[in-house]
Write a protein that holds these residues in place. Structure first.
Motif, PDB file in Angstrom:
ATOM      1  N   ASN A 159      -4.405   4.956  -2.255  1.00 39.80           N
ATOM      2  CA  ASN A 159      -5.610   5.529  -1.653  1.00 39.80           C
ATOM      3  C   ASN A 159      -6.182   6.624  -2.550  1.00 39.80           C
ATOM      4  OD1 ASN A 159      -5.834   4.350   1.233  1.00 39.80           O
ATOM      5  ND2 ASN A 159      -3.666   4.850   0.981  1.00 39.80           N
ATOM      6  N   GLU A 197       0.859  -1.181   0.000  1.00 39.63           N
ATOM      7  CA  GLU A 197       0.000   0.000   0.000  1.00 39.63           C
ATOM      8  C   GLU A 197       0.894   1.228   0.000  1.00 39.63           C
ATOM      9  OE1 GLU A 197      -2.850   0.580   3.204  1.00 39.63           O
ATOM     10  OE2 GLU A 197      -3.612   2.416   2.265  1.00 39.63           O
ATOM     11  N   ASP A 210     -11.768   0.347   1.616  1.00 38.15           N
ATOM     12  CA  ASP A 210     -10.868   0.642   2.739  1.00 38.15           C
ATOM     13  C   ASP A 210     -11.664   0.945   4.012  1.00 38.15           C
ATOM     14  OD1 ASP A 210      -8.482   1.097   4.040  1.00 38.15           O
ATOM     15  OD2 ASP A 210      -7.909   2.838   2.856  1.00 38.15           O
ATOM     16  N   LYS A 265     -11.016  -4.249   3.058  1.00 34.92           N
ATOM     17  CA  LYS A 265     -10.001  -4.058   4.089  1.00 34.92           C
ATOM     18  C   LYS A 265     -10.689  -3.852   5.432  1.00 34.92           C
ATOM     19  CE  LYS A 265      -6.039  -2.344   3.121  1.00 34.92           C
ATOM     20  NZ  LYS A 265      -4.955  -1.347   2.907  1.00 34.92           N
ATOM     21  N   GLU A 273      -7.789   2.082  -3.454  1.00 36.55           N
ATOM     22  CA  GLU A 273      -8.472   1.949  -2.165  1.00 36.55           C
ATOM     23  C   GLU A 273      -9.460   3.098  -1.992  1.00 36.55           C
ATOM     24  OE1 GLU A 273      -6.031   1.190   1.220  1.00 36.55           O
ATOM     25  OE2 GLU A 273      -5.088  -0.566   0.306  1.00 36.55           O
TER      26      GLU A 273
HETATM   27 MG    MG Z   1      -5.723   2.609   2.611  1.00 33.87          MG
END
Ligand code: MG
Ligand code: C2E
Ligand code: MG
Ligand code: MG
Length: 289
Positions: free
Chosen positions: A114, A59, A176, A197, A146
């Motif tokens: 993200n 990530e 996420d 997640k 994400e």
């Molecule tokens: Mg994240």
């Protein structure tokens, strides 16, 4: 110091009245400078497959070394960036940089980036993603975006259209911080996520002996499996938490138990050396940060 304490204190209070707004304004200016002068960095935290303990991807996490305050948490400056309208620029930079760094890693490794709800609301996002992928020469399936539940607060039709467009580009999508927003399970039915997640607030302190968080994680895992989605447990720090995550059948783990976010060169080195859990410390001790 005691003598001029009165005056000093007065000064302190006067400043305090304005400090929030001033501090924010200063932070915004510093952030603009950082963007202009290449002061932002991406760190990479390994995502590990539970069954094999192999790194399947990283990530990408924003890092900003503030000129006077040292490293600031993205939890602090991303909201400032969002309010100041700087997120489109930062977000595009992050996408391009992550794709570029990924291009140097083995084919089977992925990168997760993200995406702010503000980016998700921008109809140009699929084109920006396509361009970042093309510039780096990577396969689209190696990039995972994400996204948080908050994107479902927007207009249904454009949210659906955005999902379809991103799937059309061929990238993977991860949900996420699952369970921390305004969840309506209904949206999971139609949204094409590849992965859920599980937020670290559920992982934290979950223990073997039938904890409530353990029950919640079990429910999320079975939901994800029924929908054909993978699961990543976020923020796993202890061996006990790792044991539980294993037992509950999460497919992936991300947390200090394996590795903290690393600068790109260190991530490359980590890939080369392979990864077995640093999971050798005392049972309930937190892994070092
Ligand atoms: Mg994240
Ligand atoms: P997130 O996407 O949920 O990222 C996971 C956060 O958990 C990261 O915090 C990571 O460093 C932290 N973490 C990972 N393992 C552990 C662990 O074992 N224990 C603990 N206590 N924490 C762990 P970080 O890097 O501070 O990022 C915070 C948030 O800032 C991210 O949460 C994400 O929402 C946002 N963010 C970071 N980079 C970006 C970016 O490029 N764009 C956008 N829009 N947001 C970003
Ligand atoms: Mg998260
Ligand atoms: Mg988070």
């Amino acid at each position: 110091a005691a003598k001029d304490g009165g005056r000093g204190r007065h000064h302190f209070y006067a400043q305090d009245l304005h400090s929030d707004a001033q501090e924010r304004q200063q932070l915004e200016q510093d952030l603009r400078d950082a963007i202009a002068h290449g002061g932002l960095e991406l760190y990479y935290q390994p995502q590990v497959r539970v069954t094999t303990e192999k790194i399947t991807g990283f990530e990408a996490l924003l890092r900003w070394k503030h000129p006077r305050q040292g490293y600031l948490s993205p939890a602090k400056f991303v909201p400032v960036a969002e309010e100041a309208g700087l997120i489109p620029q930062i977000g595009e930079w992050a996408l391009r940089t992550a794709c570029h760094d990924l291009s140097k890693w083995p084919e089977e490794v992925r990168v997760a980036v993200n995406v702010s709800p503000l980016q998700f609301a921008n109809p140009a996002l699929p084109a920006i993603v396509t361009s970042a992928i093309a510039a780096a020469g990577i396969a689209p399936g190696r990039l995972e975006l994400e996204i948080t539940e908050s994107v479902f607060m927007g207009d249904d039709a454009s949210t659906e259209a955005m999902f379809a467009a991103l799937k059309g580009v061929g990238v993977r999508l991860a949900l996420d911080d699952f369970g921390t927003g305004y969840s309506s399970l209904g949206y999971l039915q139609s949204a094409p996520f590849d992965k859920i997640k599980i937020d670290q607030s559920f992982v934290r302190g979950a223990t073997m002996e039938g904890s409530r968080n353990g029950a919640i994680i079990a429910a999320i895992v079975s939901l994800a499996e029924a929908l054909g989605m993978e699961t990543t447990a976020e923020g796993v720090e202890t061996l006990d938490e790792l044991d539980l995550i294993r037992m509950l059948g999460c497919s992936h783990v991300q947390g200090y138990i394996y590795e903290k976010p690393l600068p790109p060169a260190a991530a490359t080195e980590r890939l080369a050396r392979g990864l077995t859990a640093i999971a050798q410390g005392p049972r309930s001790a937190r892994a070092p940060r």
